[in-house]
Design an enzyme around this catalytic site. Structure first.
Site, PDB file in Angstrom:
ATOM      1  N   ASP A  92      37.455  42.759  42.060  1.00  0.00           N
ATOM      2  CA  ASP A  92      37.011  42.227  43.558  1.00  0.00           C
ATOM      3  C   ASP A  92      38.169  41.597  44.122  1.00  0.00           C
ATOM      4  OD1 ASP A  92      37.011  39.806  42.664  1.00  0.00           O
ATOM      5  OD2 ASP A  92      34.976  39.359  42.550  1.00  0.00           O
ATOM      6  N   ASP A 276      27.126  46.008  40.629  1.00  0.00           N
ATOM      7  CA  ASP A 276      27.463  44.965  39.644  1.00  0.00           C
ATOM      8  C   ASP A 276      26.617  43.672  39.792  1.00  0.00           C
ATOM      9  OD1 ASP A 276      29.431  42.402  40.575  1.00  0.00           O
ATOM     10  OD2 ASP A 276      28.959  44.021  42.103  1.00  0.00           O
TER      11      ASP A 276
END
Length: 380
Positions: A92, A276
């Site tokens: 990320d 996720d």
């Protein structure tokens, strides 16, 4: 990275596909265990491969940037060589973590200034240096820098925030296109669709992402961010539908940070490919186990004399150990309890998306989902 759409469910937007990266293939729908600091808490990589059957894991740019730091990662040859995970990695942008640092961060057009939660030192994330940081980490899939507004943000704040995210995305893509991977494998970039709980902002964001994807030098997919941050579940599902109706069919779609097994099946039905969440490991460390028959709290006395396997249909650890033994480990505060529960939950999440994929391929996903969805949410 390439994405091949292989099957569509005839009765919903659910789909099965294949992502190909420099570190291997990923069959979708897929769940990605979260390895924040280069490790999935309490789980060895051998267990991730053999028990969990993980095809891809996450790393966190914010945490890896602060510790071990970019110098160490670059000297090691990137995160894959540093931690020895030889399958795909997604990072990320660090934006969500930075924007969670209420009171120790400042937001402006240039980027986000923040203080480290470790030692209070001052740093700044910009679209450009976040691309550079993820190049050094070496993830197969990189994320654009975005602002993640709170789920209950008012319309004006959400609109202003989206404008900033869109301008940052354009700068991310420019920097991504100007730079090259450092370690001999290709990397790709996923823009992030924001817009909070407002359908018109989500549509605007999705259309902007579609436009920007055409400017990327290397593949790309689309992430859906800013959900499961306080809004009602029904609103989350509505926003997923709004966005997936617009995003290109030939690119993978990633729903960030979601969620429960029920959330995942509902999102798959609406066209999401990748997921996720820290829930499997975090809840596992707190004795909550997910199964097709509901969630079990292994600290409860009801399991004290239950000598049946943890989950007869689960991984080898589930079939080896009993509920009574795992109950004992939690009561005794043994570290092995956290490890077994984390492996079980991750393996179950991977089993869930693998089963979903199989039913999409066979054409009966909707019926199968209907048959399991209620039990997934009950207390066992």
């Amino acid at each position: 990275m390439t994405f091949q759409l292989q099957h569509n469910d005839p009765y919903s937007a659910a789909r099965a596909g294949l992502i190909t990266t420099g570190h291997g293939e990923i069959q979708t729908p897929i769940f990605m265990p979260v390895g924040t600091c280069g490790t999935v808490k309490g789980v060895h990589f051998q267990e991730l491969r053999d028990e969990v059957k993980a095809q891809i894991i996450l790393g966190n740019t914010y945490h890896l940037y602060l510790r071990p730091g970019l110098e160490t990662l670059k000297m090691a040859g990137g995160l894959h060589r540093f931690n020895t995970w030889d399958r795909p990695i997604l990072t990320d942008s660090g934006g969500f973590q930075v924007f969670s640092l209420t009171g120790i961060r400042k937001l402006r057009e240039e980027g986000c200034e923040f203080r480290s939660h470790i030692d209070g030192s001052k740093h700044i994330f910009t679209p450009e240096n976040v691309m550079d940081t993820q190049r050094i980490i070496g993830a197969d899939i990189m994320m654009a820098l975005d602002e993640c507004p709170p789920g209950e943000s008012d319309y004006q704040y959400a609109k202003k925030s989206l404008g900033l995210t869109q301008r940052w995305l354009e700068r991310c893509i420019k920097r991504f296109n100007e730079t090259e991977p450092l370690y001999g494998h290709r990397q790709t970039l996923f823009p992030i669709v924001q817009g909070c709980k407002y359908p018109d902002l989500r549509r605007e964001a999705a259309l902007h992402v579609c436009e920007q994807l055409t400017k990327l030098n290397d593949g790309g997919g689309a992430s859906i961010g800013g959900l499961a941050v306080g809004e009602p579940t029904e609103v989350m599902y509505e926003m997923i539908e709004v966005v997936c109706d617009i995003l290109p069919k030939d690119r993978p779609r990633y729903l960030m940070g979601v969620g429960t097994p029920q959330n995942i099946l509902e999102a798959i039905e609406r066209g999401v490919d990748m997921f996720d969440c820290v829930m499997p490991t975090r809840n596992g460390r707190n004795a909550m186990l997910f199964t097709y028959h509901g969630t079990m709290n292994l600290r409860n006395k009801k399991w004290e004399h239950d000598f049946s396997p943890i989950d007869p249909g689960g991984c080898s650890l589930d079939r080896l150990h009993t509920k009574a033994y795992l109950h004992h480990l939690f009561k005794a505060q043994e570290l092995l309890a956290l490890q077994i529960a984390s492996i079980h939950n991750l393996a179950f999440y991977l089993r869930l998306v693998t089963d979903a994929r199989q039913h999409i391929v066979e054409g009966d996903f909707t019926q199968w989902k209907r048959s399991v969805i209620d039990d997934l949410g009950r207390r066992a």
